[in-house]
Design a protein around this motif. Structure first.
Motif, PDB file in Angstrom:
ATOM      1  N   VAL A 188      -3.724   4.901   8.244  1.00  0.00           N
ATOM      2  CA  VAL A 188      -4.360   3.745   8.878  1.00  0.00           C
ATOM      3  C   VAL A 188      -3.793   3.523  10.271  1.00  0.00           C
ATOM      4  O   VAL A 188      -4.538   3.276  11.235  1.00  0.00           O
ATOM      5  CB  VAL A 188      -4.179   2.479   8.011  1.00  0.00           C
ATOM      6  CG1 VAL A 188      -4.587   1.227   8.805  1.00  0.00           C
ATOM      7  CG2 VAL A 188      -5.012   2.572   6.735  1.00  0.00           C
TER       8      VAL A 188
ATOM      9  N   GLN B 101      -6.963   4.504  -2.829  1.00  0.00           N
ATOM     10  CA  GLN B 101      -6.106   4.652  -1.656  1.00  0.00           C
ATOM     11  C   GLN B 101      -6.091   6.113  -1.189  1.00  0.00           C
ATOM     12  O   GLN B 101      -6.119   6.390   0.014  1.00  0.00           O
ATOM     13  CB  GLN B 101      -4.685   4.173  -1.976  1.00  0.00           C
ATOM     14  CG  GLN B 101      -4.580   2.663  -2.175  1.00  0.00           C
ATOM     15  CD  GLN B 101      -3.154   2.155  -2.090  1.00  0.00           C
ATOM     16  OE1 GLN B 101      -2.380   2.587  -1.241  1.00  0.00           O
ATOM     17  NE2 GLN B 101      -2.798   1.224  -2.973  1.00  0.00           N
TER      18      GLN B 101
ATOM     19  N   GLY C 126       0.828  -1.190   0.000  1.00  0.00           N
ATOM     20  CA  GLY C 126       0.000   0.000   0.000  1.00  0.00           C
ATOM     21  C   GLY C 126       0.869   1.248   0.000  1.00  0.00           C
ATOM     22  O   GLY C 126       2.007   1.222   0.460  1.00  0.00           O
TER      23      GLY C 126
ATOM     24  N   ARG D 164      -0.871   3.976   4.598  1.00  0.00           N
ATOM     25  CA  ARG D 164      -0.507   3.117   5.731  1.00  0.00           C
ATOM     26  C   ARG D 164      -0.258   3.953   6.987  1.00  0.00           C
ATOM     27  O   ARG D 164      -0.611   3.544   8.103  1.00  0.00           O
ATOM     28  CB  ARG D 164       0.712   2.279   5.370  1.00  0.00           C
ATOM     29  CG  ARG D 164       0.404   1.242   4.278  1.00  0.00           C
ATOM     30  CD  ARG D 164       1.652   0.727   3.598  1.00  0.00           C
ATOM     31  NE  ARG D 164       2.480  -0.014   4.526  1.00  0.00           N
ATOM     32  CZ  ARG D 164       3.760  -0.289   4.309  1.00  0.00           C
ATOM     33  NH1 ARG D 164       4.361   0.160   3.197  1.00  0.00           N
ATOM     34  NH2 ARG D 164       4.450  -0.986   5.186  1.00  0.00           N
TER      35      ARG D 164
ATOM     36  N   VAL E  23      -2.252  -3.205   3.113  1.00  0.00           N
ATOM     37  CA  VAL E  23      -3.549  -2.852   2.540  1.00  0.00           C
ATOM     38  C   VAL E  23      -3.902  -3.823   1.423  1.00  0.00           C
ATOM     39  O   VAL E  23      -3.090  -4.073   0.525  1.00  0.00           O
ATOM     40  CB  VAL E  23      -3.517  -1.402   2.000  1.00  0.00           C
ATOM     41  CG1 VAL E  23      -4.777  -1.103   1.210  1.00  0.00           C
ATOM     42  CG2 VAL E  23      -3.353  -0.417   3.150  1.00  0.00           C
TER      43      VAL E  23
ATOM     44  N   VAL F 132       1.469  -2.137   8.774  1.00  0.00           N
ATOM     45  CA  VAL F 132       0.175  -2.065   8.092  1.00  0.00           C
ATOM     46  C   VAL F 132       0.311  -2.571   6.657  1.00  0.00           C
ATOM     47  O   VAL F 132       1.255  -2.217   5.952  1.00  0.00           O
ATOM     48  CB  VAL F 132      -0.357  -0.615   8.081  1.00  0.00           C
ATOM     49  CG1 VAL F 132      -1.627  -0.515   7.224  1.00  0.00           C
ATOM     50  CG2 VAL F 132      -0.640  -0.135   9.500  1.00  0.00           C
TER      51      VAL F 132
ATOM     52  N   THR G  94      -7.471  -3.866   5.741  1.00  0.00           N
ATOM     53  CA  THR G  94      -6.108  -3.651   6.210  1.00  0.00           C
ATOM     54  C   THR G  94      -5.735  -4.668   7.281  1.00  0.00           C
ATOM     55  O   THR G  94      -6.581  -5.079   8.081  1.00  0.00           O
ATOM     56  CB  THR G  94      -5.930  -2.214   6.739  1.00  0.00           C
ATOM     57  OG1 THR G  94      -4.565  -1.983   7.056  1.00  0.00           O
ATOM     58  CG2 THR G  94      -6.787  -1.964   7.973  1.00  0.00           C
TER      59      THR G  94
END
Length: 540
Positions: free
Chosen positions: A128, A343, A120, A125, A149, A147, A317
């Motif tokens: 997130v 995204q 990602g 990230r 995705v 993280v 995620t």
């Protein structure tokens, strides 16, 4: 081997004792809940694996296809199917469509149209990680490097099963559970599920219906190992689909300690974490725990499809501290990536802080309205069920009510459950039957309530019509053939199940209605804490 077993399968009937008596290995490849073996014809154009994928369908897929072919529309198709089967939030289109079309969402830069890091884009990230730190109440800031995705939690289940298990190995899960997990872990990775069966009867250390305990996990694990099955992981759904249960911190700790003792990975699905719609209920994320028993084997997933009412936007995620697991999953992200413009939109959505520490629009606008709408819709459906005298689990999370239609089954088999499911569909309302969730007791159904009022009203009218017709049919059958009522193994009384003290089988024509009523009231009084809460002193 799996294909030949499917081809030789019989019907999906029987009861809990019959199901548990079968060898575990047979249960783990039991596909008759997902396909119809009698209709099976092997395609010469497909591999054995392709044939399995081709027939991997069941009531969920059949109903879903029927719904899309005949969708209810207030103006264009008023006699179409109302969907109470697919777990979607249809209450917040106004809020989400407005937010997703604001100017900050419409960015187009070269990196968004080029190949990204397969884990990602880093900007997403990072967002997130900040988002989960805040809403999961993490004791320390979560790290963007942990993280990953992907395009939805289904892809995450598939990827994790593939990198944690070898073909033929298994993952432990409590039933009933969201049936899509079976397809996610099986079709790609050929990973099976081992079931810890939960039921409505309160026994042993249980304090509520369908309660997950370490004892039940231990038994399922030991049974699997006794038959030579290698179990690599445990799946936890919190909040739980279809039950709506929210696990306490002590329960979560117990489950994680159990997994650590047996060196099991734990996959925690928290996709409904922001869909707890009553202030009396508190959600605890695994990421909010002060200490994880086994951080290297604990993997947490979340997505926006449920909590932000955008199931059409495929985004999920994974948060894991295990570098090996992260890199292995990332190698599969090539097949499950999220496109660059999406995204960007998701990052903008999650970072909507409005200049304050907490996300302003999310907290002050969206979640406040979403929770109020979910609560109102839940109240409407459960009030209708109370009026019908239908028992259900009273929970405050997710989009669903776990409903007890057992009294509408004459013999209490899964064949009868399927007939009732088809009866609902024929009357243009789609529900999900318990078999689709591997429930061990025939007669439980999941009703989705996160829908607009006019569809809830019409859908409940159609449900009422089916139940009233079925009730009359059962009464007529009993007059012709008196039944033998058996109360063993039925649900105990509890405040958790609304409107029943003890599950009642259809009464025989010769039984005393007044005696039954008195017995029912006595059981309700014994099981209720009303007398304790309403003392003479309080009234004074």
């Amino acid at each position: 081997q799996a294909l030949s077993e499917i081809a030789g399968m019989g019907g999906g009937g029987g009861d809990l004792q019959e199901m548990r008596a079968r060898p575990l290995g047979e249960r783990r490849v039991d596909m008759h809940g997902f396909c119809n073996p009698s209709d099976f014809q092997r395609s010469p154009y497909l591999s054995a694996r392709g044939n399995i994928a081709n027939i991997f369908r069941g009531s969920t897929e059949e109903g879903y296809k029927a719904y899309h072919a005949d969708k209810y529309d207030e103006d264009k198709n008023p006699n179409g199917i109302i969907n109470f089967g697919t777990s979607e939030n249809k209450l917040c289109f106004d809020l989400m469509s407005k937010r997703l079309t604001q100017t900050d969402m419409n960015l187009m830069e070269p990196p968004l149209l080029q190949y990204p890091d397969w884990k990602g884009h880093m900007f997403l990230r990072e967002e997130v990680a900040r988002f989960l730190t805040y809403y999961c109440k993490a004791p320390a800031p979560l790290k963007a490097e942990n993280v990953i995705v992907l395009n939805g939690c289904g892809s995450l289940f598939s990827a994790l099963a593939t990198v944690l298990c070898d073909p033929g190995e298994a993952v432990l899960i409590a039933t009933p559970f969201y049936g899509g997990i079976t397809q996610s872990v099986f079709l790609y990775g050929n990973v099976k599920l081992v079931y810890a069966y939960l039921d409505s009867k309160i026994t042993g250390t249980s304090t509520r219906p369908f309660q997950l305990t370490v004892e039940k996990l231990e038994k399922a694990l030991q049974d699997a190992r006794a038959e030579g099955v290698t179990v690599r992981a445990l799946i936890l759904l919190n909040p739980q689909n279809p039950l709506g249960d929210i696990y306490s911190l002590s329960e979560l700790r117990d489950y994680l300690e159990f997994a650590k003792r047996h060196e099991l990975h734990v996959i925690v699905d928290e996709i409904y974490m922001l869909s707890v719609f009553d202030e009396s209920a508190t959600f605890h994320s695994v990421l909010g725990m002060d200490r994880l028993p086994d951080p290297q084997r604990t993997h947490v997933m979340w997505g926006i499809s449920k909590d932000f009412a955008v199931s059409g936007i495929r985004f999920g995620t994974l948060y894991t501290e295990n570098r090996d697991v992260a890199n292995a999953v990332a190698s599969l992200c090539y097949f499950h990536g999220v496109c660059g413009p999406v995204q960007h939109k998701v990052a903008q959505l999650l970072r909507d802080r409005g200049g304050s520490v907490a996300p302003y629009w999310i907290n002050q606008v969206y979640l406040r309205a979403n929770h109020a709408r979910l609560k109102a819709a839940h109240t409407y459906v459960t009030d209708e069920l109370k009026t019908l005298g239908v028992p259900f689990l009273n929970r405050n999370a997710g989009f669903f009510v776990w409903t007890d239609f057992r009294k509408y089954l004459r013999t209490g088999t899964f064949e009868e459950e399927m007939l009732l499911w088809r009866r609902f569909l024929d009357n243009k309302v789609l529900l999900s039957c318990g078999k689709a969730f591997e429930c061990s007791e025939p007669g439980w159904f999941r009703i989705i309530f996160a829908d607009k009022t006019h569809r809830l009203q019409l859908g409940m009218q159609r449900i009422r019509k089916v139940l009233e017709e079925r009730e009359q049919e059962i009464l007529a059958e009993e007059k012709e053939q008196p039944c033998q009522s058996d109360q063993d193994g039925k649900a105990d009384s509890t405040d958790e199940v609304i409107f029943v003290s003890r599950h009642q089988e259809p009464t025989c024509a010769s039984s005393s209605n007044l005696g039954d009523l008195i017995g029912l009231l006595q059981q309700q009084m014994r099981s209720s804490d009303w007398l304790q809460k309403n003392t003479a002193e309080q009234f004074a």
